[in-house]
Enzyme design. Structure first.
Site, PDB file in Angstrom:
ATOM      1  N   LYS A 105       0.858  -1.174   0.000  1.00 40.68           N
ATOM      2  CA  LYS A 105       0.000   0.000   0.000  1.00 40.68           C
ATOM      3  C   LYS A 105       0.900   1.232   0.000  1.00 40.68           C
ATOM      4  O   LYS A 105       1.705   1.427   0.917  1.00 40.68           O
ATOM      5  CB  LYS A 105      -0.909   0.003   1.227  1.00 40.68           C
ATOM      6  CG  LYS A 105      -2.031  -1.012   1.163  1.00 40.68           C
ATOM      7  CD  LYS A 105      -2.915  -0.927   2.396  1.00 40.68           C
ATOM      8  CE  LYS A 105      -4.130  -1.844   2.244  1.00 40.68           C
ATOM      9  NZ  LYS A 105      -3.750  -3.271   2.065  1.00 40.68           N
ATOM     10  N   ASP A 142      -1.150  -2.287  -4.041  1.00 42.71           N
ATOM     11  CA  ASP A 142      -2.543  -2.322  -3.599  1.00 42.71           C
ATOM     12  C   ASP A 142      -3.220  -0.995  -3.913  1.00 42.71           C
ATOM     13  O   ASP A 142      -2.584   0.069  -3.885  1.00 42.71           O
ATOM     14  CB  ASP A 142      -2.621  -2.575  -2.093  1.00 42.71           C
ATOM     15  CG  ASP A 142      -2.602  -4.048  -1.741  1.00 42.71           C
ATOM     16  OD1 ASP A 142      -2.981  -4.863  -2.591  1.00 42.71           O
ATOM     17  OD2 ASP A 142      -2.195  -4.383  -0.618  1.00 42.71           O
ATOM     18  N   MET A 143      -4.504  -1.054  -4.197  1.00 40.50           N
ATOM     19  CA  MET A 143      -5.286   0.162  -4.392  1.00 40.50           C
ATOM     20  C   MET A 143      -6.029   0.477  -3.101  1.00 40.50           C
ATOM     21  O   MET A 143      -6.491  -0.436  -2.398  1.00 40.50           O
ATOM     22  CB  MET A 143      -6.269  -0.013  -5.548  1.00 40.50           C
ATOM     23  CG  MET A 143      -6.857   1.293  -6.060  1.00 40.50           C
ATOM     24  SD  MET A 143      -5.635   2.470  -6.701  1.00 40.50           S
ATOM     25  CE  MET A 143      -5.263   1.747  -8.310  1.00 40.50           C
ATOM     26  N   ARG A 192      -4.676  -7.090 -10.889  1.00 43.50           N
ATOM     27  CA  ARG A 192      -5.584  -7.761  -9.956  1.00 43.50           C
ATOM     28  C   ARG A 192      -6.905  -7.000  -9.933  1.00 43.50           C
ATOM     29  O   ARG A 192      -6.942  -5.807  -9.630  1.00 43.50           O
ATOM     30  CB  ARG A 192      -4.999  -7.790  -8.542  1.00 43.50           C
ATOM     31  CG  ARG A 192      -5.932  -8.420  -7.499  1.00 43.50           C
ATOM     32  CD  ARG A 192      -5.498  -8.093  -6.075  1.00 43.50           C
ATOM     33  NE  ARG A 192      -4.155  -8.564  -5.816  1.00 43.50           N
ATOM     34  CZ  ARG A 192      -3.339  -8.042  -4.875  1.00 43.50           C
ATOM     35  NH1 ARG A 192      -3.751  -7.025  -4.142  1.00 43.50           N
ATOM     36  NH2 ARG A 192      -2.126  -8.523  -4.702  1.00 43.50           N
ATOM     37  N   LYS A 195     -13.325  -6.297  -5.937  1.00 45.32           N
ATOM     38  CA  LYS A 195     -14.551  -5.501  -5.884  1.00 45.32           C
ATOM     39  C   LYS A 195     -14.305  -4.150  -5.233  1.00 45.32           C
ATOM     40  O   LYS A 195     -14.882  -3.147  -5.634  1.00 45.32           O
ATOM     41  CB  LYS A 195     -15.645  -6.262  -5.123  1.00 45.32           C
ATOM     42  CG  LYS A 195     -16.159  -7.487  -5.851  1.00 45.32           C
ATOM     43  CD  LYS A 195     -17.317  -8.131  -5.099  1.00 45.32           C
ATOM     44  CE  LYS A 195     -17.830  -9.369  -5.819  1.00 45.32           C
ATOM     45  NZ  LYS A 195     -18.970  -9.995  -5.112  1.00 45.32           N
ATOM     46  N   GLY A 196     -13.460  -4.102  -4.200  1.00 46.57           N
ATOM     47  CA  GLY A 196     -13.223  -2.871  -3.465  1.00 46.57           C
ATOM     48  C   GLY A 196     -13.733  -2.983  -2.052  1.00 46.57           C
ATOM     49  O   GLY A 196     -14.781  -3.577  -1.811  1.00 46.57           O
ATOM     50  N   HIS A 235     -14.020 -14.374  -4.149  1.00 48.96           N
ATOM     51  CA  HIS A 235     -14.430 -15.625  -3.512  1.00 48.96           C
ATOM     52  C   HIS A 235     -15.797 -16.074  -4.017  1.00 48.96           C
ATOM     53  O   HIS A 235     -16.306 -17.104  -3.592  1.00 48.96           O
ATOM     54  CB  HIS A 235     -14.495 -15.437  -1.985  1.00 48.96           C
ATOM     55  CG  HIS A 235     -13.250 -14.867  -1.403  1.00 48.96           C
ATOM     56  ND1 HIS A 235     -13.111 -13.540  -1.093  1.00 48.96           N
ATOM     57  CD2 HIS A 235     -12.069 -15.453  -1.094  1.00 48.96           C
ATOM     58  CE1 HIS A 235     -11.904 -13.320  -0.612  1.00 48.96           C
ATOM     59  NE2 HIS A 235     -11.258 -14.452  -0.607  1.00 48.96           N
ATOM     60  N   ARG A 296     -12.716  -4.616   7.154  1.00 50.29           N
ATOM     61  CA  ARG A 296     -13.028  -4.601   5.721  1.00 50.29           C
ATOM     62  C   ARG A 296     -13.342  -6.008   5.214  1.00 50.29           C
ATOM     63  O   ARG A 296     -14.157  -6.192   4.316  1.00 50.29           O
ATOM     64  CB  ARG A 296     -11.902  -3.955   4.924  1.00 50.29           C
ATOM     65  CG  ARG A 296     -11.847  -2.439   5.089  1.00 50.29           C
ATOM     66  CD  ARG A 296     -10.969  -1.779   4.053  1.00 50.29           C
ATOM     67  NE  ARG A 296      -9.582  -2.117   4.200  1.00 50.29           N
ATOM     68  CZ  ARG A 296      -8.728  -1.473   4.981  1.00 50.29           C
ATOM     69  NH1 ARG A 296      -9.144  -0.444   5.709  1.00 50.29           N
ATOM     70  NH2 ARG A 296      -7.457  -1.830   5.067  1.00 50.29           N
ATOM     71  N   ARG A 297     -12.681  -7.015   5.812  1.00 45.34           N
ATOM     72  CA  ARG A 297     -13.004  -8.396   5.420  1.00 45.34           C
ATOM     73  C   ARG A 297     -14.425  -8.733   5.846  1.00 45.34           C
ATOM     74  O   ARG A 297     -15.142  -9.437   5.143  1.00 45.34           O
ATOM     75  CB  ARG A 297     -12.024  -9.380   6.058  1.00 45.34           C
ATOM     76  CG  ARG A 297     -10.567  -9.225   5.665  1.00 45.34           C
ATOM     77  CD  ARG A 297     -10.274  -9.406   4.205  1.00 45.34           C
ATOM     78  NE  ARG A 297     -10.659  -8.320   3.326  1.00 45.34           N
ATOM     79  CZ  ARG A 297      -9.984  -7.177   3.191  1.00 45.34           C
ATOM     80  NH1 ARG A 297      -8.910  -6.935   3.923  1.00 45.34           N
ATOM     81  NH2 ARG A 297     -10.379  -6.266   2.332  1.00 45.34           N
TER      82      ARG A 297
END
Length: 316
Positions: A105, A142-143, A192, A195-196, A235, A296-297
Protein backbone atom coordinates in the site's frame (compact mmCIF):
# COMPACT_ATOMS: atom_id res chain seq x y z
CA UNK A 1 -30.06 -0.79 -0.69
CA UNK A 2 -30.78 -4.25 0.74
CA UNK A 3 -29.88 -5.57 4.20
CA UNK A 4 -26.53 -6.95 3.03
CA UNK A 5 -25.52 -3.60 1.51
CA UNK A 6 -26.60 -1.80 4.69
CA UNK A 7 -24.52 -4.14 6.86
CA UNK A 8 -21.53 -3.66 4.58
CA UNK A 9 -21.86 0.12 4.82
CA UNK A 10 -22.10 -0.07 8.62
CA UNK A 11 -19.01 -2.24 8.90
CA UNK A 12 -16.99 0.08 6.68
CA UNK A 13 -18.05 2.97 8.91
CA UNK A 14 -16.89 1.02 11.97
CA UNK A 15 -13.50 0.41 10.33
CA UNK A 16 -12.88 4.16 10.72
CA UNK A 17 -14.16 4.39 14.31
CA UNK A 18 -11.36 4.83 16.84
CA UNK A 19 -13.73 4.09 19.76
CA UNK A 20 -14.89 0.77 18.31
CA UNK A 21 -11.33 -0.07 17.32
CA UNK A 22 -10.08 0.46 20.87
CA UNK A 23 -12.94 -1.62 22.30
CA UNK A 24 -12.33 -4.57 20.00
CA UNK A 25 -8.55 -4.45 20.25
CA UNK A 26 -8.78 -4.54 24.07
CA UNK A 27 -11.43 -7.27 24.17
CA UNK A 28 -10.31 -10.71 25.37
CA UNK A 29 -10.39 -12.08 21.84
CA UNK A 30 -8.79 -15.47 21.38
CA UNK A 31 -5.70 -15.19 19.20
CA UNK A 32 -7.27 -17.87 17.02
CA UNK A 33 -9.89 -15.33 15.86
CA UNK A 34 -7.38 -12.97 14.31
CA UNK A 35 -5.18 -15.83 13.14
CA UNK A 36 -7.95 -17.05 10.88
CA UNK A 37 -7.30 -14.00 8.72
CA UNK A 38 -3.87 -12.74 9.87
CA UNK A 39 -1.28 -15.46 10.54
CA UNK A 40 0.90 -13.34 12.81
CA UNK A 41 2.64 -10.07 13.55
CA UNK A 42 6.17 -10.51 12.22
CA UNK A 43 8.15 -11.66 9.20
CA UNK A 44 8.66 -15.15 10.61
CA UNK A 45 4.88 -15.66 10.84
CA UNK A 46 4.41 -14.49 7.25
CA UNK A 47 7.16 -16.73 5.90
CA UNK A 48 5.77 -19.72 7.80
CA UNK A 49 2.30 -19.13 6.33
CA UNK A 50 3.81 -18.80 2.86
CA UNK A 51 5.65 -22.10 3.25
CA UNK A 52 2.45 -23.90 4.29
CA UNK A 53 0.55 -22.50 1.31
CA UNK A 54 3.30 -23.36 -1.15
CA UNK A 55 3.25 -26.95 0.16
CA UNK A 56 -0.29 -27.22 -1.25
CA UNK A 57 0.66 -25.69 -4.60
CA UNK A 58 -0.82 -22.30 -3.81
CA UNK A 59 1.06 -19.11 -4.62
CA UNK A 60 1.28 -16.18 -2.23
CA UNK A 61 1.22 -12.40 -2.07
CA UNK A 62 2.13 -10.90 1.32
CA UNK A 63 1.00 -7.57 2.74
CA UNK A 64 2.62 -5.87 5.74
CA UNK A 65 -0.40 -4.23 7.38
CA UNK A 66 -0.44 -0.50 7.90
CA UNK A 67 -1.64 2.46 5.85
CA UNK A 68 -2.11 6.23 5.84
CA UNK A 69 1.11 6.82 7.74
CA UNK A 70 1.99 10.45 8.40
CA UNK A 71 5.36 9.58 9.89
CA UNK A 72 8.40 9.33 7.60
CA UNK A 73 10.11 7.08 10.13
CA UNK A 74 7.21 4.64 10.07
CA UNK A 75 7.27 4.64 6.28
CA UNK A 76 10.98 3.78 6.37
CA UNK A 77 10.28 1.00 8.88
CA UNK A 78 7.67 -0.45 6.51
CA UNK A 79 10.21 -0.44 3.68
CA UNK A 80 12.78 -2.18 5.88
CA UNK A 81 10.20 -4.80 6.86
CA UNK A 82 9.42 -5.56 3.23
CA UNK A 83 13.11 -5.83 2.36
CA UNK A 84 13.64 -8.20 5.28
CA UNK A 85 10.59 -10.22 4.24
CA UNK A 86 11.82 -10.59 0.67
CA UNK A 87 15.26 -11.69 1.84
CA UNK A 88 13.65 -14.25 4.13
CA UNK A 89 11.46 -15.59 1.31
CA UNK A 90 14.51 -15.91 -0.92
CA UNK A 91 16.49 -17.70 1.81
CA UNK A 92 13.67 -20.25 2.16
CA UNK A 93 13.43 -20.76 -1.63
CA UNK A 94 9.83 -19.51 -1.62
CA UNK A 95 10.00 -16.53 -3.97
CA UNK A 96 11.45 -17.97 -7.17
CA UNK A 97 9.51 -17.20 -10.36
CA UNK A 98 7.08 -15.05 -8.38
CA UNK A 99 5.67 -17.93 -6.34
CA UNK A 100 5.63 -15.64 -3.31
CA UNK A 101 5.44 -11.91 -4.04
CA UNK A 102 4.50 -8.86 -1.97
CA UNK A 103 1.60 -6.41 -2.02
CA UNK A 104 2.34 -2.82 -1.00
CA UNK A 105 0.00 0.00 0.00
CA UNK A 106 1.64 3.23 -1.11
CA UNK A 107 0.10 5.17 1.78
CA UNK A 108 2.11 2.91 4.10
CA UNK A 109 5.39 3.97 2.46
CA UNK A 110 4.85 7.73 2.37
CA UNK A 111 2.13 8.62 -0.14
CA UNK A 112 0.06 10.37 2.55
CA UNK A 113 2.94 12.48 3.90
CA UNK A 114 2.11 16.20 3.71
CA UNK A 115 5.25 17.19 1.82
CA UNK A 116 6.52 15.30 -1.25
CA UNK A 117 4.44 12.28 -0.30
CA UNK A 118 4.13 10.94 -3.85
CA UNK A 119 7.88 11.26 -4.49
CA UNK A 120 8.73 9.61 -1.17
CA UNK A 121 6.32 6.76 -1.89
CA UNK A 122 7.84 6.27 -5.35
CA UNK A 123 11.38 6.21 -3.96
CA UNK A 124 10.41 3.79 -1.21
CA UNK A 125 8.52 1.56 -3.63
CA UNK A 126 11.63 1.44 -5.83
CA UNK A 127 13.62 0.06 -2.89
CA UNK A 128 11.03 -2.69 -2.38
CA UNK A 129 10.95 -3.47 -6.11
CA UNK A 130 14.75 -3.79 -6.15
CA UNK A 131 14.57 -6.24 -3.25
CA UNK A 132 11.82 -8.18 -5.05
CA UNK A 133 13.90 -8.39 -8.21
CA UNK A 134 16.83 -9.71 -6.19
CA UNK A 135 14.50 -12.37 -4.77
CA UNK A 136 13.29 -13.30 -8.28
CA UNK A 137 9.77 -12.11 -7.58
CA UNK A 138 7.43 -9.16 -8.03
CA UNK A 139 5.51 -6.38 -6.32
CA UNK A 140 1.83 -5.53 -6.66
CA UNK A 141 0.62 -2.06 -5.67
CA UNK A 142 -2.54 -2.32 -3.60
CA UNK A 143 -5.29 0.16 -4.39
CA UNK A 144 -6.80 2.19 -1.56
CA UNK A 145 -9.62 4.76 -1.43
CA UNK A 146 -10.54 6.64 -4.61
CA UNK A 147 -8.68 9.82 -3.65
CA UNK A 148 -5.38 7.98 -4.17
CA UNK A 149 -6.20 6.23 -7.46
CA UNK A 150 -4.60 8.74 -9.83
CA UNK A 151 -1.49 9.03 -7.67
CA UNK A 152 -1.17 5.26 -7.41
CA UNK A 153 -1.50 4.77 -11.17
CA UNK A 154 1.04 7.54 -11.76
CA UNK A 155 3.55 5.83 -9.45
CA UNK A 156 2.79 2.51 -11.13
CA UNK A 157 3.67 3.98 -14.54
CA UNK A 158 7.00 5.26 -13.21
CA UNK A 159 7.87 1.95 -11.55
CA UNK A 160 7.05 -0.04 -14.66
CA UNK A 161 9.78 1.80 -16.58
CA UNK A 162 12.37 -0.09 -14.55
CA UNK A 163 10.22 -2.88 -13.12
CA UNK A 164 7.75 -3.76 -15.90
CA UNK A 165 6.25 -6.69 -13.96
CA UNK A 166 4.95 -4.45 -11.16
CA UNK A 167 1.31 -5.37 -10.61
CA UNK A 168 -1.69 -3.09 -10.32
CA UNK A 169 -4.98 -3.46 -8.45
CA UNK A 170 -8.26 -2.13 -9.82
CA UNK A 171 -11.60 -2.05 -7.96
CA UNK A 172 -14.81 -2.81 -9.79
CA UNK A 173 -16.98 -0.68 -7.50
CA UNK A 174 -15.45 2.51 -8.93
CA UNK A 175 -17.23 3.95 -11.96
CA UNK A 176 -13.88 4.63 -13.67
CA UNK A 177 -12.47 1.12 -13.47
CA UNK A 178 -13.65 -0.28 -16.80
CA UNK A 179 -11.69 2.48 -18.51
CA UNK A 180 -8.65 1.83 -16.32
CA UNK A 181 -8.83 -1.84 -17.30
CA UNK A 182 -8.66 -0.87 -20.97
CA UNK A 183 -5.60 1.26 -20.27
CA UNK A 184 -3.81 -1.52 -18.40
CA UNK A 185 -4.81 -4.61 -20.44
CA UNK A 186 -1.50 -4.53 -22.31
CA UNK A 187 1.29 -7.06 -22.83
CA UNK A 188 3.23 -7.76 -19.65
CA UNK A 189 0.73 -5.91 -17.46
CA UNK A 190 -0.36 -7.71 -14.30
CA UNK A 191 -3.77 -6.52 -13.05
CA UNK A 192 -5.58 -7.76 -9.96
CA UNK A 193 -9.31 -7.10 -10.20
CA UNK A 194 -11.19 -6.94 -6.90
CA UNK A 195 -14.55 -5.50 -5.88
CA UNK A 196 -13.22 -2.87 -3.47
CA UNK A 197 -13.31 -2.61 0.30
CA UNK A 198 -13.43 1.08 1.24
CA UNK A 199 -16.44 3.27 2.00
CA UNK A 200 -16.87 5.42 -1.11
CA UNK A 201 -19.48 8.04 -2.11
CA UNK A 202 -22.09 7.32 -4.77
CA UNK A 203 -20.53 9.99 -6.97
CA UNK A 204 -17.54 7.73 -7.66
CA UNK A 205 -18.63 4.20 -6.74
CA UNK A 206 -21.52 1.80 -7.19
CA UNK A 207 -23.39 1.31 -3.92
CA UNK A 208 -25.41 -1.86 -4.64
CA UNK A 209 -23.75 -5.27 -4.66
CA UNK A 210 -25.41 -6.23 -7.94
CA UNK A 211 -24.04 -3.16 -9.69
CA UNK A 212 -20.56 -3.90 -8.34
CA UNK A 213 -20.79 -7.48 -9.65
CA UNK A 214 -21.96 -6.32 -13.08
CA UNK A 215 -19.05 -3.91 -13.25
CA UNK A 216 -16.71 -6.73 -12.22
CA UNK A 217 -17.89 -8.85 -15.15
CA UNK A 218 -17.49 -5.95 -17.61
CA UNK A 219 -13.96 -5.38 -16.33
CA UNK A 220 -13.17 -9.10 -16.53
CA UNK A 221 -14.22 -9.13 -20.17
CA UNK A 222 -11.78 -6.32 -20.93
CA UNK A 223 -8.88 -7.96 -19.06
CA UNK A 224 -9.43 -11.45 -20.46
CA UNK A 225 -9.65 -10.07 -24.01
CA UNK A 226 -6.47 -8.03 -23.54
CA UNK A 227 -2.80 -8.94 -23.73
CA UNK A 228 -2.02 -8.66 -20.02
CA UNK A 229 -2.10 -11.08 -17.10
CA UNK A 230 -5.44 -10.88 -15.25
CA UNK A 231 -5.52 -11.72 -11.53
CA UNK A 232 -9.10 -12.59 -10.56
CA UNK A 233 -9.50 -11.65 -6.89
CA UNK A 234 -12.87 -13.02 -5.79
CA UNK A 235 -14.43 -15.62 -3.51
CA UNK A 236 -17.72 -15.54 -5.42
CA UNK A 237 -18.30 -18.90 -7.20
CA UNK A 238 -20.34 -17.17 -9.92
CA UNK A 239 -17.56 -14.74 -10.78
CA UNK A 240 -14.96 -17.51 -10.69
CA UNK A 241 -17.03 -19.54 -13.16
CA UNK A 242 -17.45 -16.49 -15.39
CA UNK A 243 -13.70 -15.88 -15.29
CA UNK A 244 -13.03 -19.47 -16.36
CA UNK A 245 -15.54 -19.18 -19.21
CA UNK A 246 -14.05 -15.91 -20.44
CA UNK A 247 -10.53 -17.33 -20.28
CA UNK A 248 -11.66 -20.30 -22.35
CA UNK A 249 -13.45 -18.07 -24.85
CA UNK A 250 -10.25 -16.11 -25.43
CA UNK A 251 -8.06 -19.22 -25.66
CA UNK A 252 -6.09 -18.47 -22.52
CA UNK A 253 -3.79 -21.13 -21.10
CA UNK A 254 -4.01 -21.80 -17.32
CA UNK A 255 -0.70 -20.01 -16.74
CA UNK A 256 -1.86 -16.81 -18.50
CA UNK A 257 -4.09 -15.68 -15.62
CA UNK A 258 -4.67 -16.51 -11.96
CA UNK A 259 -7.25 -16.60 -9.20
CA UNK A 260 -6.68 -14.87 -5.87
CA UNK A 261 -8.35 -15.28 -2.48
CA UNK A 262 -7.74 -13.99 1.01
CA UNK A 263 -5.95 -15.97 3.68
CA UNK A 264 -8.50 -17.80 5.81
CA UNK A 265 -11.43 -17.52 3.40
CA UNK A 266 -12.56 -20.62 1.44
CA UNK A 267 -9.24 -22.46 1.95
CA UNK A 268 -10.68 -25.75 0.67
CA UNK A 269 -11.79 -24.08 -2.54
CA UNK A 270 -8.36 -22.49 -2.88
CA UNK A 271 -6.79 -25.94 -2.80
CA UNK A 272 -9.33 -27.34 -5.25
CA UNK A 273 -8.61 -24.58 -7.74
CA UNK A 274 -4.87 -25.20 -7.46
CA UNK A 275 -5.36 -28.95 -7.78
CA UNK A 276 -7.28 -28.42 -11.04
CA UNK A 277 -4.15 -26.91 -12.56
CA UNK A 278 -5.09 -23.24 -12.22
CA UNK A 279 -2.86 -20.55 -10.77
CA UNK A 280 -4.17 -19.86 -7.25
CA UNK A 281 -2.61 -17.08 -5.16
CA UNK A 282 -3.46 -16.34 -1.52
CA UNK A 283 -3.29 -12.80 -0.09
CA UNK A 284 -1.51 -13.10 3.27
CA UNK A 285 -1.47 -10.05 5.60
CA UNK A 286 0.70 -9.79 8.70
CA UNK A 287 1.52 -7.20 11.35
CA UNK A 288 0.05 -5.44 14.35
CA UNK A 289 -2.28 -3.15 12.38
CA UNK A 290 -4.93 -5.79 11.78
CA UNK A 291 -8.10 -3.96 12.85
CA UNK A 292 -8.91 -2.02 9.68
CA UNK A 293 -8.07 -5.01 7.52
CA UNK A 294 -10.30 -7.32 9.57
CA UNK A 295 -13.27 -4.95 9.49
CA UNK A 296 -13.03 -4.60 5.72
CA UNK A 297 -13.00 -8.40 5.42
CA UNK A 298 -16.21 -8.48 7.45
CA UNK A 299 -17.72 -5.87 5.11
CA UNK A 300 -16.73 -7.78 1.98
CA UNK A 301 -18.33 -10.97 3.20
CA UNK A 302 -20.74 -10.28 6.11
CA UNK A 303 -21.11 -14.03 6.77
CA UNK A 304 -17.65 -13.76 8.32
CA UNK A 305 -19.16 -11.52 11.01
CA UNK A 306 -20.98 -14.39 12.73
CA UNK A 307 -17.71 -16.26 13.25
CA UNK A 308 -16.00 -13.16 14.58
CA UNK A 309 -18.75 -12.13 17.01
CA UNK A 310 -19.11 -15.68 18.32
CA UNK A 311 -15.39 -15.73 19.02
CA UNK A 312 -15.51 -12.37 20.80
CA UNK A 313 -17.68 -13.78 23.56
CA UNK A 314 -15.96 -17.13 23.88
CA UNK A 315 -13.28 -17.80 26.47
CA UNK A 316 -9.60 -17.94 25.63
Amino acid sequence: MDASDLLRSSLLHLSDSSLVRTTIEKAPVSRAVVQRYVPGTDVAHAVSAAAELRATNRQVTIDYLGEDTLDAGQAAHTVDTYVGLLRALKAKDLSQFGAAEVSVKLSAVGQALPQDGEKIALDNARIICEAARDADTTVTLDMEDHTTTDSTLSILAELRKDFPDTGAVLQSYLHRTEGDCRDLATAGSRVRLCKGAYKEPASVAYQDAEDVDLSYVRCLKVLMAGDGYPMVASHDPRLIDIARALASRHGREPDSYEFQMLYGIRPDEQTRIADRGHQMRVYVPFGEEWYGYLMRRMAERPANLQFFLRSLVSKG
